[in-house]
Design an enzyme around this catalytic site. Structure first.
Site, mmCIF file in Angstrom:
data_model
loop_
_atom_site.group_PDB
_atom_site.id
_atom_site.type_symbol
_atom_site.label_atom_id
_atom_site.label_comp_id
_atom_site.label_asym_id
_atom_site.label_seq_id
_atom_site.Cartn_x
_atom_site.Cartn_y
_atom_site.Cartn_z
ATOM 1 N N VAL A 276 0.825 -1.211 0.000
ATOM 2 C CA VAL A 276 0.000 0.000 0.000
ATOM 3 C C VAL A 276 0.860 1.262 0.000
ATOM 4 O O VAL A 276 1.678 1.470 0.883
ATOM 5 C CB VAL A 276 -0.928 0.022 1.232
ATOM 6 C CG1 VAL A 276 -1.917 1.173 1.112
ATOM 7 C CG2 VAL A 276 -1.649 -1.302 1.395
ATOM 8 N N SER A 277 0.636 2.100 -1.019
ATOM 9 C CA SER A 277 1.422 3.320 -1.187
ATOM 10 C C SER A 277 0.573 4.553 -0.911
ATOM 11 O O SER A 277 -0.621 4.575 -1.211
ATOM 12 C CB SER A 277 1.931 3.376 -2.633
ATOM 13 O OG SER A 277 2.421 4.665 -2.928
#
Ligand SMILES: *[C@@H]1O[C@H](CO)[C@@H](O)[C@H](O)[C@H]1NC(C)=O
Ligand SMILES: *[C@@H]1O[C@H](CO)[C@@H](O)[C@H](O)[C@H]1NC(C)=O
Ligand SMILES: *[C@@H]1O[C@H](CO)[C@@H](O)[C@H](O)[C@H]1NC(C)=O
Ligand SMILES: *[C@@H]1O[C@H](CO)[C@@H](O)[C@H](O)[C@H]1NC(C)=O
Ligand SMILES: *[C@@H]1O[C@H](CO)[C@@H](O)[C@H](O)[C@H]1NC(C)=O
Ligand SMILES: *[C@@H]1O[C@H](CO)[C@@H](O)[C@H](O)[C@H]1NC(C)=O
Length: 693
Positions: A276-277
């Site tokens: 997850v960015s």
């Protein structure tokens, strides 16, 4: 439990019997500064040896919460730190220190330390070799800063314990995270994916803690997003988006007190952020502006060129936006929380040898974890911080050149190659022991229970779907074992020690960066779930759990190649303002004050500051309005002559648009080291200047 009598003595030194008005728990919150060396030390996270600290934007803090039920002895301690992760050596040192002060009250069994995963905190605090390579080995200064501050935060939480209540709430936060390996996520079964609206978790879970008079004590939120808003070109120590969110919330509840000084403590803790960015504008090619190759995240075959950005115009603005988004959501959930936690506080913890776990996946098949190894796509990095050379993500084939290099270091055994298949092994860490272990074999698994909440503490970065499977499996087991039907599980990622990533079996087949960094092989997730289910089972049956094999404490054996500060020298005199400031600035403008300086490593100025912005109140009476941890200030340090030992700092103050007009000045606080090694504090003061509307 209206009118319950609580025995605080169970928790400590003094025999205080208190009448709690409708209080289910004893709660204490504490915060302390853990800022590591603000210059000269590699920042941990991107594995970029060139990313060396050269100043400070936001200080790092440890936020500790001690929670016990009112009639049981054993508390649980949840700590969130503004650091990349924990290290096993760090936790062992923290617990050793707590033991000398509190006996067996706070041990490795009931203390959970979780990292926010900021990629702008100094490194070198690990006991396993791989994690200290880019920092030139072990950095005792970083370790000591973290241990001292974490212990202090627990002491403060301990001293603040009082009866109170905890409320839980959750809700969706949009536009603040994206999946950075969507093609791997798509490998998960379609019927499983169909149960979710997104390929990342958008839910934030919030705990609201108040005392028995409903006075605010603190908040913990869990939301899965990497703290990689500041990118791998940043040299300023920073707590990134989560640290900024904490400072915003604490500032609001503490009447604008300086960061780290108020009684209300707000932790923005990390969850299953593996894939997850925060860079919500997504990846594109630095040179052409075009989209990258979707599956390998390369531009013309080069991973370095494929970088994710956004949502802001630069990394500062992106950090601010993602931080504010988390803060606003948490505040909203805090204000509207109405479900009260009730029921026992409890914990289970085991050390598990992750290299040797067997999992019965179905009636006929037993699978096995592997000794650690890193895959080729680990070296490709991610779109938040690309790697180097010609590595690609989604790499399941060997490369003759890198195989040769790898074999020169250590050729993996046939057993390792088969166990990790389809991961092409780049670093066979599990079979390398020189000069000491490269990655952990024995890791922590832990569950902390507070009423109907289960905190699943895992020593790794779980991907979105890995986290969902883990939460679901444990929640189901707990409810089946007698927990309330509304039991909630959260993943506390990067807790207690660090063993890289955990993907699902299906994602692993794809070997994106996260799969290449799933170190115990394709069945790592099943093994973690199995071990957590054992703890859950033991907890529901009120049985103890196995303590497991003790991990080593290697801190005293560490190798370090970080040179010390030799000496400082200043031809103009330490603290001399190198260039006068203008006599007047407008609100919204930037002030930059340059001073003749000394190395910040001479003194971390823990709970202090390298700078102040001051406002003239009356003749000779200056009031401090900002310190070095605030958003509007930056502290940049650079060596101007290595041979002479000269350096300078630039202090930046971005004057807020609403800043009160008046007369201001900037001060710099430093500490110089002479050739004999004596460290002497000094300060420098700018000319005064006006701020006008
Ligand atoms: C998000 O939270 C809601 C309750 O607020 C819950 O119904 C839903 O299942 C959660 N989603 C995930 C993916 O956990
Ligand atoms: C990092 O962010 C800055 C803007 O703040 C940008 O100029 C630079 O290209 C980014 N670099 C990388 C490698 O992400
Ligand atoms: C058990 O799992 C293995 C490995 O995933 C699979 O090959 C096999 O078909 C499964 N057997 C049954 C009976 O489901
Ligand atoms: C990465 O992909 C490029 C282009 O397909 C290829 O030339 C290169 O060998 C690959 N790198 C590795 C380490 O396999
Ligand atoms: C914990 O539970 C597992 C089964 O899930 C069981 O085998 C084990 O004996 C239990 N541990 C103890 C110490 O009772
Ligand atoms: C690290 O520093 C501490 C405190 O200054 C000292 O007691 C300890 O011996 C040092 N440890 C190592 C491994 O250098």
């Amino acid at each position: 439990m209206a009118g319950a009598t609580c025995l605080l003595a169970a928790l400590s030194v003094v025999l205080t019997v208190c009448q709690a008005q409708d209080a289910n728990y004893l709660i204490g919150a504490g915060i302390a500064d853990i800022t590591g060396p603000a210059a000269g030390i590699n920042l941990m996270g991107y594995a970029n040896p060139a990313q060396i600290s050269n100043g400070l934007h936001l200080r790092q803090y440890s936020r500790a919460f001690i929670i016990a039920d009112t009639d049981k002895k054993a508390p649980v301690v949840f700590i969130s730190t503004d650091s990349c992760m924990q290290s096993q050596g760090l936790k062992l040192e923290v617990v050793k220190r707590l033991r000398t002060k509190y006996g067996n009250l706070y041990t490795e069994r009931n203390v959970c330390i979780s990292g926010t995963h900021t990629h702008s905190g100094p490194g070198g605090f690990h006991q396993y070799l791989l994690y200290d390579i880019t920092s030139l080995g072990f950095v005792n200064e970083t370790l000591q800063a973290y241990v001292d501050g974490i212990v202090k935060s627990v002491e403060r939480a301990h001293d603040a314990i009082k009866p109170g209540n905890i409320y839980i709430n959750s809700g969706e936060l949009l536009e603040s995270n994206i999946n950075r390996s969507p093609t791997a996520y798509l490998e998960n079964p379609a019927e499983e994916r169909a149960r979710y609206n997104y390929d990342v978790d958008k839910n934030m879970t919030v705990l609201k803690m108040v005392d028995s008079n409903n006075k605010d004590i603190g908040m913990i939120s869990w939301f899965a997003v990497h703290c990689t808003s500041m990118n791998n070109t940043n040299g300023l120590v920073s707590s990134d988006n989560k640290g900024y969110a904490s400072q915003l919330m604490e500032g609001g509840f503490n009447d604008g007190a300086f960061p780290g000084t108020g009684t209300f403590v707000a932790a923005f803790a990390q969850a299953n952020e593996g894939d997850v960015s925060p860079n919500t504008a997504g990846p594109h090619c630095l040179d052409t502006g075009l989209p990258c190759d979707k599956d390998t995240s390369t531009c013309n075959g080069r991973n370095e060129m494929c970088v994710a950005f956004g949502p802001g115009k630069d990394m500062f603005e992106s950090t601010k936006i993602i931080g504010e988004n988390q803060y606003k959501k948490a505040l909203d959930l805090y204000r509207t929380a109405s479900v009260k936690l009730s029921g026992p506080v409890d914990f289970r913890h085991s050390y598990v040898d992750m290299t040797n776990v067997q999992v019965q996946v179905n009636a006929t098949t037993k699978v096995q974890t592997c000794k650690p190894a890193m895959g080729m796509s680990f070296a490709a990095g991610t779109t938040d911080g690309p790697g180097a050379f010609n590595f690609n993500q989604s790499d399941t084939t060997d490369n003759a050149f890198w195989d040769a290099i790898r074999n020169f270091i250590k050729k993996p055994s046939a057993e390792q190659v088969a166990c990790h298949h389809p991961k092409p092994i780049l670093l066979d860490t599990g079979e390398m022991t020189f000069p000491y272990a490269w990655q952990p074999s024995i890791v922590d698994v832990q569950i902390l229970r507070i009423g109907q909440l289960a905190i699943l503490a895992v020593p790794a970065e779980f991907t979105t779907m890995s986290g969902r499977r883990t939460r679901d499996a444990v929640t189901q087991a707990l409810v089946k074992g007698g927990f309330p039907a509304n039991t909630v599980s959260v993943i506390a990622g990067l807790s207690n020690d660090y063993a890289d990533y955990v993907t699902t079996y299906e994602e692993y087949q794809h070997q994106r960066y996260e799969g290449g960094s799933t170190v115990y092989g394709p069945h790592t997730l099943e093994a973690f779930i199995q071990e957590l289910l054992v703890l859950a089972d033991n907890m529901t049956k009120n049985e103890p759990s196995a303590l497991g094999p003790n991990p080593p404490n290697l801190i005293s054996e560490e190798w370090s190649f970080v040179p010390p500060v030799v000496y400082d020298f200043s031809t103009k005199g330490f603290g001399t303002l190198l260039e006068p400031l203008a006599s007047s600035y407008k609100q919204g403008q930037r002030v930059q004050a340059r001073f003749s300086a000394a190395h910040p490593r001479n003194n971390r100025r823990t709970e202090g500051t390298y700078l102040t912005v001051e406002r003239l109140k009356s003749t000779d009476n200056w009031e401090v309005v900002y310190k070095d941890s605030q958003w509007c200030t930056q502290f940049h340090w650079k060596r101007t002559s290595t041979i002479l030992g000269e350096s300078e700092v630039t202090i930046i103050w971005d004057i807020p648009a609403e800043q009160a007009p008046g007369t201001y000045r900037i001060q710099y606080f430093g500490d110089s080291k002479n050739v004999l090694g004596t460290i002497t504090p000094f300060s420098g003061t700018s000319n005064s200047f006006l701020v006008t509307a």
